[in-house]
Design a protein around this motif. Structure first.
Motif, mmCIF file in Angstrom:
data_model
loop_
_atom_site.group_PDB
_atom_site.id
_atom_site.type_symbol
_atom_site.label_atom_id
_atom_site.label_comp_id
_atom_site.label_asym_id
_atom_site.label_seq_id
_atom_site.Cartn_x
_atom_site.Cartn_y
_atom_site.Cartn_z
ATOM 1 N N GLU A 188 8.539 -15.921 10.936
ATOM 2 C CA GLU A 188 9.680 -16.275 10.236
ATOM 3 C C GLU A 188 9.798 -17.884 9.801
ATOM 4 O OE1 GLU A 188 13.046 -15.178 12.930
ATOM 5 O OE2 GLU A 188 11.774 -13.201 13.160
ATOM 6 N N ASN A 244 13.532 -28.085 3.033
ATOM 7 C CA ASN A 244 13.314 -29.456 2.186
ATOM 8 C C ASN A 244 12.762 -30.600 2.761
ATOM 9 O OD1 ASN A 244 13.834 -28.799 -0.506
ATOM 10 N ND2 ASN A 244 15.996 -28.201 0.102
ATOM 11 N N HIS A 245 12.317 -30.683 3.900
ATOM 12 C CA HIS A 245 11.504 -31.686 4.651
ATOM 13 C C HIS A 245 10.333 -32.015 3.870
ATOM 14 C CE1 HIS A 245 9.478 -34.316 7.669
ATOM 15 N NE2 HIS A 245 10.764 -34.287 8.039
ATOM 16 N N PRO A 246 10.194 -33.364 3.572
ATOM 17 C CA PRO A 246 8.875 -33.721 2.745
ATOM 18 C C PRO A 246 7.588 -33.307 3.257
ATOM 19 C CG PRO A 246 10.327 -35.566 2.962
ATOM 20 C CD PRO A 246 11.023 -34.417 3.740
ATOM 21 N N ARG A 266 7.028 -30.632 4.753
ATOM 22 C CA ARG A 266 6.390 -29.318 4.326
ATOM 23 C C ARG A 266 5.264 -29.225 3.300
ATOM 24 N NH1 ARG A 266 10.740 -24.554 4.945
ATOM 25 N NH2 ARG A 266 11.601 -24.880 6.713
ATOM 26 N N ASP A 267 5.291 -30.327 2.709
ATOM 27 C CA ASP A 267 4.178 -30.191 1.672
ATOM 28 C C ASP A 267 2.849 -30.307 2.248
ATOM 29 O OD1 ASP A 267 6.300 -30.501 -0.213
ATOM 30 O OD2 ASP A 267 6.054 -32.467 -0.954
ATOM 31 N N MET A 268 2.748 -30.820 3.526
ATOM 32 C CA MET A 268 1.586 -31.032 4.111
ATOM 33 C C MET A 268 0.842 -29.716 4.219
ATOM 34 S SD MET A 268 2.306 -33.613 7.101
ATOM 35 C CE MET A 268 0.851 -34.080 7.721
ATOM 36 N N ASP A 321 0.946 -26.119 2.232
ATOM 37 C CA ASP A 321 1.541 -25.423 1.117
ATOM 38 C C ASP A 321 1.485 -23.882 1.422
ATOM 39 O OD1 ASP A 321 3.063 -25.138 -1.170
ATOM 40 O OD2 ASP A 321 1.181 -26.180 -2.390
ATOM 41 N N PHE A 352 2.283 -19.518 1.873
ATOM 42 C CA PHE A 352 2.406 -18.457 1.111
ATOM 43 C C PHE A 352 3.794 -17.515 1.518
ATOM 44 C CE2 PHE A 352 -2.236 -18.620 1.017
ATOM 45 C CZ PHE A 352 -2.247 -18.530 -0.302
ATOM 46 N N TYR A 353 4.759 -17.589 0.729
ATOM 47 C CA TYR A 353 5.879 -17.157 1.125
ATOM 48 C C TYR A 353 6.061 -15.628 0.748
ATOM 49 C CZ TYR A 353 8.288 -21.017 3.035
ATOM 50 O OH TYR A 353 8.633 -22.000 3.933
ATOM 51 N N THR A 395 9.532 -13.692 1.629
ATOM 52 C CA THR A 395 10.818 -13.973 1.119
ATOM 53 C C THR A 395 11.204 -15.339 1.456
ATOM 54 O OG1 THR A 395 11.769 -13.392 3.402
ATOM 55 C CG2 THR A 395 11.481 -11.638 1.871
ATOM 56 N N ILE A 431 10.597 -15.439 5.170
ATOM 57 C CA ILE A 431 9.351 -14.938 5.882
ATOM 58 C C ILE A 431 8.194 -15.455 5.109
ATOM 59 C CG2 ILE A 431 8.115 -12.492 6.434
ATOM 60 C CD1 ILE A 431 10.806 -11.414 6.845
ATOM 61 N N PRO A 441 3.790 -38.191 5.620
ATOM 62 C CA PRO A 441 4.998 -38.269 4.867
ATOM 63 C C PRO A 441 6.154 -39.325 5.690
ATOM 64 C CG PRO A 441 4.333 -36.138 5.524
ATOM 65 C CD PRO A 441 3.440 -37.059 5.941
ATOM 66 N N ARG A 485 13.840 -33.753 -4.389
ATOM 67 C CA ARG A 485 12.797 -33.011 -4.071
ATOM 68 C C ARG A 485 12.782 -31.477 -4.760
ATOM 69 N NH1 ARG A 485 8.661 -31.557 -0.035
ATOM 70 N NH2 ARG A 485 9.566 -29.332 0.400
ATOM 71 N N ARG A 504 10.593 -30.057 -7.726
ATOM 72 C CA ARG A 504 9.832 -28.867 -7.550
ATOM 73 C C ARG A 504 10.294 -27.939 -8.542
ATOM 74 N NH1 ARG A 504 7.269 -27.185 -2.277
ATOM 75 N NH2 ARG A 504 5.885 -28.748 -2.830
ATOM 76 N N GLU A 530 12.195 -38.794 -2.691
ATOM 77 C CA GLU A 530 11.892 -37.564 -1.717
ATOM 78 C C GLU A 530 12.052 -38.028 -0.341
ATOM 79 O OE1 GLU A 530 8.753 -35.081 -2.542
ATOM 80 O OE2 GLU A 530 9.516 -34.365 -4.329
ATOM 81 N N LYS A 531 11.250 -39.018 -0.016
ATOM 82 C CA LYS A 531 11.005 -39.494 1.432
ATOM 83 C C LYS A 531 11.884 -40.282 1.873
ATOM 84 C CE LYS A 531 6.393 -38.063 0.645
ATOM 85 N NZ LYS A 531 5.365 -38.047 -0.600
ATOM 86 N N LEU A 586 3.088 -10.808 -1.398
ATOM 87 C CA LEU A 586 3.521 -12.305 -1.393
ATOM 88 C C LEU A 586 4.488 -12.566 -2.692
ATOM 89 C CD1 LEU A 586 -0.187 -13.572 -0.920
ATOM 90 C CD2 LEU A 586 1.757 -13.204 0.734
ATOM 91 N N ALA A 587 5.293 -13.418 -2.451
ATOM 92 C CA ALA A 587 6.152 -14.007 -3.541
ATOM 93 C C ALA A 587 5.405 -14.601 -4.809
ATOM 94 C CB ALA A 587 7.356 -14.979 -3.031
ATOM 95 N N LEU A 609 10.363 -8.906 10.187
ATOM 96 C CA LEU A 609 8.914 -9.127 10.140
ATOM 97 C C LEU A 609 8.386 -7.482 9.862
ATOM 98 C CD1 LEU A 609 7.830 -11.722 12.917
ATOM 99 C CD2 LEU A 609 8.131 -11.964 10.379
#
Lengths: 343, 813
Positions: free
Chosen positions: A136, A149-151, A153-155, A157, A159-160, A162, A165, B171, B353, B357, B370-371, B545-546, B598
């Motif tokens: 989750e 939306n925390h920057p 999170r870019d660290m 990347d 696979f979503y 949903t 999840i 960041p 951001r 995106r 963004e930061k 996967l999405a 899950l």
């Protein structure tokens, strides 16, 4: 009678000299010493002898028997010896030909290294926790101080599957699950497992890889304890000469945070190609557990503190075995796998 | 962020510190420097020259013969092929003996019979990166400003005697996305002072509010918007020093106005935008959320379709810029621009951001918003840029700033006790040491009772909000290396594996000892693969996967077998036909179309055997693997786990298995017998498609086995009384399963039967095609006494009678 006995002796001994095989020897034994043999035949006539002669002839008879027997025994031994020798000659083999290989397979190098890492930590009093690979968002990010939306999170990347999840991007969610499960009690676990990050595969990147993370929470856990733990770990894993060096870094779930370098395993710190002449190899990230993470895990950051660390199993395996391409781990070429079928 | 060492020197006096030393200290202080690169890519002997005359080459149409003055007594004759060379130009001249990047050495030469004493250079030939060159410099020779002294080294003119520090920022340290931020960091690490740039604005009679109005309609997304009006600018290229700094930072010079906004962004970290004020209808700025479907053409000439989650700058009607991301084409500064509306604002980071995106549009501006930007610098940067526009573009800055929203630049006060710092780090720092560190960081503080530091955190360091953030600052400036190394105090705890982990290790050990190699494959696979072996799960709907990287890796595996087949094929293609592998890993099932919880994640063990059992050798013949090799492995595993007596095999025909050579594996649990897997041959059609020899597979659910595994070894006393053995051979129909015979025997013979084993199966002409002979070895034993011959004979007779009755068995004599 005495003459007959002497004659028998001479005849028998002469005959025995001609014998060349055990079968003939046996025939002669029967011929001279058997129940119906020559000696018995002669001695049967002892009944007609006088009481004085009888012991004399008896003694001669015994001497003759003894002499023939001795000759037979000697021959018998010789034949046996010869037989053994010829058998050994016949059975001689080429000992330089290869032996029959017993079946043997190999544990995958990633699991081999992971087990080794686990064992080091088990020896240091850690238990092992596991969790789901599909996670989750809450456990993977939010509870680790990474709101949407925390920057940062870019660290990683991701696979979503949903919006809520995803494939876990690290094994840290297991830490969160462990904290909730421990319900305020001290924690000392490592969390090994597969993780997934969107990354183009190349020699050093794989979208699927393995991590081992550790978490310790208790009263009065200090950053110096983190350093002590990591030093103990790298010395057990890489040898007593290994040292560590911490560089300040950033992870949303720890504060202070650090990257950890270990003395280059190849050059022992003198500088080589592997460590780009620095003498150090980066092997893990770590830090003091962020108070927000403790709070969300059900701990009071004013009461307890903790540290966490994490490392990539592939990275350690690459370094340990000098493997040049991470993709080898997932191709499962038997010529590759078979190289790990040893201590 | 690329930081020019020379530029940085404007804010911190770096004398005595080399670029490499700065890089090392910053890296050890937590700002990683990826590399230090010299701006000079190998230029020596290139100087400023003046083209006095240009004549056509007598024998070549495209060449010119130039007379060039490079500030020496001698006039040079240089043959030049560039179309744009002309008399009266100042140009870079590589004189004889000069060196250029790429190892080119300039020598005296003859070009089509005409002597050339050097070379007039293009920007590219001087090693300047193509993508950073202004359009006019991308072709032909580089034409320099006319005010340069002849003979000046070009490296000086272009600022090439400089080094670039490449910052790899985490960041949290977006404050270092600016020269000033980097300067503060270097100052903290070295104990030096920071010198701030000056903003000079000359008062004018004009009022900005007469030309510009600002309104914010989306206050949550736009915290503060400020604007200035600059009148009468003259658009031109920027002065060289400014262009040099932009290029050093990796930004392409465009024109003086745009360059100034970029320059100040790099200096302060505050993105700015310059509108052509005459193209903003009524000078009106209204900041609002975009309407769904609204269209904006951005500066890169792309049409962007907007939605209501995006923040836009409008003129009250139409969007004219995508807030914090990119300006609009309709109000772009061009060669004809005269008046400037200059924007400096603080937009919400999350909104920027998301927009960036969603549109796949990232810019230097969006990266900073963004930061989070420093609220205090919104107006400072505005004034700095306006001042430069007056100074460098001849504009007049109208009086006043037109603004809306809140500046919000109150420094946060964060407290931390000295005792907590030392307790947290394991150090013994004194109050003085901590004071010194905060002083070097430029943090104002007061010390309250009990050595509690009340620190006013400057707004540029928005990342510091809690005591631990201050502790980290103390730790990194004190030096992580100086923190002691201690063991954890308190009671030690025993470490251990969980039962499933221990089981998986045993399985690995046992299977590798049996000659199998362990494989690890990817959890992502293709949808076609997930259809191959559906029978082991009731609800197989693969998890998708999405946004997969490719269709081949778009779903989570539902079985381990397809990838083992791929491994077999992979090795076969590498001339290895004998493959015996296993994998322990998770498969993923769901019964949902779209996941709301899950998926079921199940640990499984799977194996594959194909080719020969072992390599043929001078004294060993290759023997093909068969069903019983695979089954034997399972039996061994079940013995290992102590569940061998709870397992049953039943003939089965799951999809893509050989229907006559496959068994379902059943485990007796508290809920009765449950199917936990299959063992069997791959269907011959599949084998043909994959070009594999006979291939045997097994796959087991480990979950139930974890539960059933019995780790306790209970010693059984060795028998004290002799056993009595009886062998029989019975002829039965071929379809009769040996398992049924042994089960019937066990049932009939009861407790006195110690074991029954099949020791031979015979088929042949004598028996007829429909019959087979099964030879069985039975052992009878009583644990308390010796069985008499009569007892055994009687019991055995019953067994035989039972076989005759149940299976029509004929005793073979």
């Amino acid at each position: 009678m005495k003459e007959r006995l002497e004659a028998l002796r001479t005849e028998a001994l002469e005959a025995l000299q001609q014998v060349t095989d055990p079968g003939a020897l046996n025939e002669l034994r029967i011929k001279y010493l058997g129940k119906k043999g020559g000696l018995t035949e002669i001695l049967r006539g002892m009944g007609g002898l006088s009481a004085e002669e009888r012991p004399v002839i008896g003694q001669v008879g015994n001497e003759v028997r003894g002499a023939i027997e001795a000759a037979i025994d000697e021959l018998q031994e010789r034949f046996q010896r010869e037989e053994t020798e010829s058998r050994l000659r016949a059975e001689t083999i080429d000992v330089t030909l290869p032996g029959k290989a017993p079946l043997s397979g190999a544990v995958h190098p990633l699991n081999k290294v992971a087990q080794e890492l686990e064992d080091v930590f088990i020896g240091m009093g850690y238990t092992i926790a596991e969790g789901p690979e599909v996670e989750e968002d809450y456990y993977n990010f939010e509870a680790l101080n990474l709101p949407k939306n925390h920057p940062a999170r870019d660290m990683q990347d991701s696979f979503y599957i949903t919006d809520e999840i995803l494939m876990r991007t690290h094994t840290s969610p297991v830490q969160v699950r462990t904290m909730k499960q421990m319900n305020g009690k001290p924690v000392k676990v490592i969390c090994p497992g597969k993780v997934y990050r969107r990354d183009d595969d190349d020699a050093t990147h794989s979208f699927q890889f393995n991590q081992i993370e550790g978490l310790v929470i208790d009263k009065n856990i200090r950053m110096s304890d983190l350093k002590g733990t990591l030093l103990q770990f790298v010395q057990q894993m890489f040898g007593q000469q290994a040292q560590i060096r911490l560089r300040p870094s950033f992870f949303p779930f720890t504060e202070p945070s650090a990257e950890v370098d270990v003395t280059c395993v190849q050059c022992q710190g003198h500088g080589c190609r592997m460590c780009k002449q620095t003498g150090w190899l980066e092997i893990l990230g770590c830090g003091m557990v962020h108070p927000r993470v403790l709070e969300m895990g059900g701990y009071d950051p004013e009461e307890v503190s903790g540290f966490a660390f994490g490392m990539g199993v592939e990275r350690i395996a690459l370094l340990k075995y000098g493997i040049d391409d991470i993709r080898h781990f997932y191709a499962n070429d038997l010529r590759f796998l078979n190289q790990f079928a040893r201590m | 962020m690329n930081v020019s060492y020379k530029w940085l020197n404007e804010y911190v006096d770096l004398s005595g510190l080399s670029p490499e030393e700065i890089a090392e200290r910053m890296t050890r202080g937590g700002i990683e420097i990826d590399r230090v690169e010299s701006r000079n890519q190998g230029v020596t002997g290139v100087v400023v020259g003046y083209v006095k005359s240009k004549e056509k080459h007598p024998d070549a149409d495209k060449l010119n013969v130039c007379k060039v003055d490079v500030g020496t007594d001698e006039e040079l004759q240089i043959v030049c092929g560039a179309a744009n060379v002309d008399s009266g130009q100042h140009v870079p001249v590589a004189v004889v003996g000069a060196k250029l990047p790429g190892g080119m050495n300039i020598k005296r030469a003859k070009l089509r019979g005409v002597e050339s004493q050097g070379m007039i250079c293009s920007a590219k030939e001087l090693g300047l990166p193509d993508k950073l060159l202004p359009r006019e410099q991308q072709e032909g020779i580089l034409v320099l400003p006319a005010d340069l002294k002849l003979g000046t080294p070009i490296t000086e003119v272009l600022g090439l005697e400089d080094a670039i520090l490449e910052l790899d920022l985490t960041p949290n340290r977006s404050d270092c996305l600016s020269m000033l931020g980097a300067a503060y960091e270097v100052a903290a690490l070295t104990g030096l002072d920071v010198k701030l740039p000056e903003s000079r604005i000359i008062d004018t009679a004009e009022q900005a509010s007469d030309y510009v109005s600002v309104a914010i309609e989306a206050e949550e997304q736009c915290h503060h918007y400020s604007a200035r009006y600059i009148k009468g600018v003259k658009i031109a290229p920027s002065p060289l020093w400014l262009q040099n700094r932009l290029v050093a930072a990796g930004v392409r010079p465009i024109n003086n106005i745009v360059d100034i906004t970029n320059y100040v962004m790099l200096e302060y970290g505050q993105p700015l935008h310059a509108f052509d004020a005459d193209l903003v209808s009524g000078g009106r700025i209204v900041v609002r959320m975009a309407h769904d479907g609204e269209i904006l053409q951005t500066l890169d000439d792309q049409e962007r379709k907007l939605d209501s989650s995006m923040l836009v700058i409008t003129d009250g009607e139409q969007p004219i810029a995508l807030a914090g991301v990119m300006g609009g084409a309709s109000s772009e500064v061009s060669a004809d621009t005269v008046n400037i509306l200059l924007e400096s604002a603080r937009f919400d980071g999350g909104t920027v951001r998301k927009t960036s995106r969603q549109l796949g549009l990232r810019s230097e501006s969006s990266a900073r918003f963004e930061k989070g930007v420093d609220p205090e610098r919104v107006l400072l940067a505005l004034d700095r840029a306006a001042g430069l526009m007056a100074q460098l573009a001849g504009g007049l800055v109208a009086e006043g700033v037109v603004q809306a929203g809140e500046v919000g630049a109150e420094p946060a006060v964060v407290s931390v006790a000295l005792a907590k710092i030392n307790r947290y780090l394991g150090t013994t720092l004194s109050g003085l040491e901590v004071k010194t560190i905060f002083g070097r960081l430029g943090f104002a503080f007061e010390v309250a009772a009990d050595d509690v530091f009340e620190v006013s955190v400057p707004t540029r360091r928005g990342d510091i909000t809690r005591d631990v953030d201050l502790i980290e600052e103390v730790a990194r400036l004190y030096g992580y290396d100086n923190i002691p190394t201690t063991p954890i105090e308190g009671a030690s705890t025993p470490g251990s594996l969980t039962v499933p982990q221990a089981i998986r290790r045993e399985l690995r050990k046992r299977l590798t000892n049996a000659g199998l190699h362990e494989a690890i494959s990817y959890s992502f696979t293709s949808p076609a693969q997930t259809d191959l072996f559906p029978d082991l799960a009731e609800q197989v709907r693969p998890v998708r996967l999405a946004m997969p990287m490719s269709e081949d890796r778009s779903v989570l595996r539902t079985s381990l077998l397809p990838q083992l087949l791929e491994i077999a094929a992979y090795n076969r293609n590498r001339k290895n036909d004998n493959v015996t592998v296993f994998e322990i890993g998770s498969v993923f099932h769901t019964d949902e179309e779209t996941l709301t919880r899950l998926p079921h994640e199940k640990h499984r063990l799977a194996g594959l055997l194909t080719g020969s059992r072992r390599q043929s050798q001078w004294n060993v013949k290759a023997e093909a693997v068969d069903f019983y090799d695979a089954k034997g492995l399972l039996e061994e595993i079940f013995r290992l786990l102590g569940v061998q007596n709870s397992i049953r095999y039943e003939a089965a025909a799951p999809t893509h298995y050989h229907p006559g050579r496959t068994a379902a594996v059943l485990l007796e649990t508290g809920r009765g017998y449950e199917r936990i897997g299959f063992v069997g041959q791959l269907h011959p059609e599949q084998q043909r498609d994959l070009d594999l020899q006979d291939t045997y597979l097994f796959e087991l659910e480990l979950g139930q086995l974890y539960d059933a595994a019995d780790a306790a070894i209970v010693y059984k006393a060795l028998p004290r009384f002799p056993a009595s053995g009886r062998d029989i051979a019975v002829v039965v129909d071929r379809t009769v399963q040996a398992g049924a015979l042994t089960a019937a025997i066990a049932e009939t013979a009861g407790e006195l039967l110690e074991s029954v084993e099949v020791f031979d199966i015979y088929t042949g002409e004598k028996l007829g095609a429909e019959k087979k002979s099964v030879a069985l070895s039975l052992i009878y034993r009583h644990s308390e006494r010796t069985l008499t011959d009569e007892e055994v004979t009687e019991l055995h007779g019953k067994v035989v009678a039972q076989l005759e009755e149940s299976f029509g068995a004929e005793l073979r004599k």
